[in-house]
Design a protein around this motif. Structure first.
Motif, PDB file in Angstrom:
ATOM      1  N   PRO A  46       0.821  -1.210   0.000  1.00  0.00           N
ATOM      2  CA  PRO A  46       0.000   0.000   0.000  1.00  0.00           C
ATOM      3  C   PRO A  46       0.850   1.254   0.000  1.00  0.00           C
ATOM      4  N   VAL A  47       0.422   2.244  -0.766  1.00  0.00           N
ATOM      5  CA  VAL A  47       1.144   3.531  -0.815  1.00  0.00           C
ATOM      6  C   VAL A  47       0.134   4.673  -0.805  1.00  0.00           C
ATOM      7  N   ARG A  48       0.643   5.874  -0.548  1.00  0.00           N
ATOM      8  CA  ARG A  48      -0.157   7.090  -0.648  1.00  0.00           C
ATOM      9  C   ARG A  48       0.743   8.197  -1.175  1.00  0.00           C
ATOM     10  N   LYS A  49       0.144   9.252  -1.674  1.00  0.00           N
ATOM     11  CA  LYS A  49       0.911  10.375  -2.151  1.00  0.00           C
ATOM     12  C   LYS A  49       1.713  11.008  -1.000  1.00  0.00           C
ATOM     13  N   ALA A  50       2.961  11.331  -1.248  1.00  0.00           N
ATOM     14  CA  ALA A  50       3.814  11.925  -0.209  1.00  0.00           C
ATOM     15  C   ALA A  50       3.298  13.304   0.163  1.00  0.00           C
TER      16      ALA A  50
END
Length: 210
Positions: A206-210
């Motif tokens: 899982p990732v998200r915008k920095a």
């Protein structure tokens, strides 16, 4: 021709060996939770796989019985998958397999409703004379992730994960692990028949915008 999720949704099941950002929609799964080293003989993990496939094939073969599932179409049972985590660790520490906690899953076709799942549990218990109470109906919406095809042994996954993390940073993303968002693997090779150096595993974080 039976519907094959791997072929129809290649973006989810057959990514390339270069990392990519992908948004995963909500999916329903047959699921079994457990903990401990997955390589342990007679351990929870190997028992969970038998439970999952017992229900997966009960649902698939319902077409030959009296229970009619609305919207049923013939399909190939999707591959085994797993969500993995360790308390106090972001991502996975491959040196502490005994600390693994996991949810083993097999995707359900969208036409399978909770009532159909409940029927399959009761039907499997009746026919197989086995306890399936650990099996649950699980809905997961992963959202935005970085993923990549890993070739080779599971213990070599950190090399692929480094590439995924580097790619995500370059694209402006950071890891986003939580109690709901975990290290995710999809197993595309039969370990009993395929040499370890050729095992194919989709790794998804899982990732998200920095």
């Amino acid at each position: 021709m039976a519907f094959d999720y791997k072929k129809e949704y290649k973006e989810f099941y057959l990514p390339g060996r270069r990392p990519q950002i992908v948004e995963i929609p909500e999916m329903n799964f047959i699921a079994v939770r457990g903990k401990g080293d997955p390589n342990e003989e007679g351990g929870e993990y190997k028992a969970s796989i038998g439970l999952l496939y017992g229900i997966a094939f009960t649902i698939k073969m319902s077409k030959k019985g009296r229970h009619e599932i609305q919207g049923y179409f013939d399909y190939v049972v999707p591959p085994l998958e797993g969500f993995w985590w360790q308390d106090g660790t972001e991502g996975i520490d491959y040196g502490r397999k005994e600390a693994f906690q996991w949810i083993s899953v097999i995707r359900l076709p969208d036409f399978v409703q909770k009532a159909d799942f409940d029927w399959a549990i009761a039907e499997a218990e009746k026919k197989k004379k086995q306890d399936f109470s650990k099996v649950e109906f699980l809905t997961v919406k992963e959202g935005v992730c970085v993923q990549c095809m890993h070739i080779g042994a599971f213990d070599d996954e950190p090399e692929t994960i480094k590439l995924m993390e580097q790619f995500a940073r370059e694209k402006g993303y950071v890891s986003d692990f939580s109690n709901e968002r975990m290290h995710h693997e999809i197993y595309l090779s039969d370990a009993r028949r395929v040499p370890v150096e050729k095992w194919r595993t989709v790794i998804r974080h899982p990732v998200r915008k920095a």
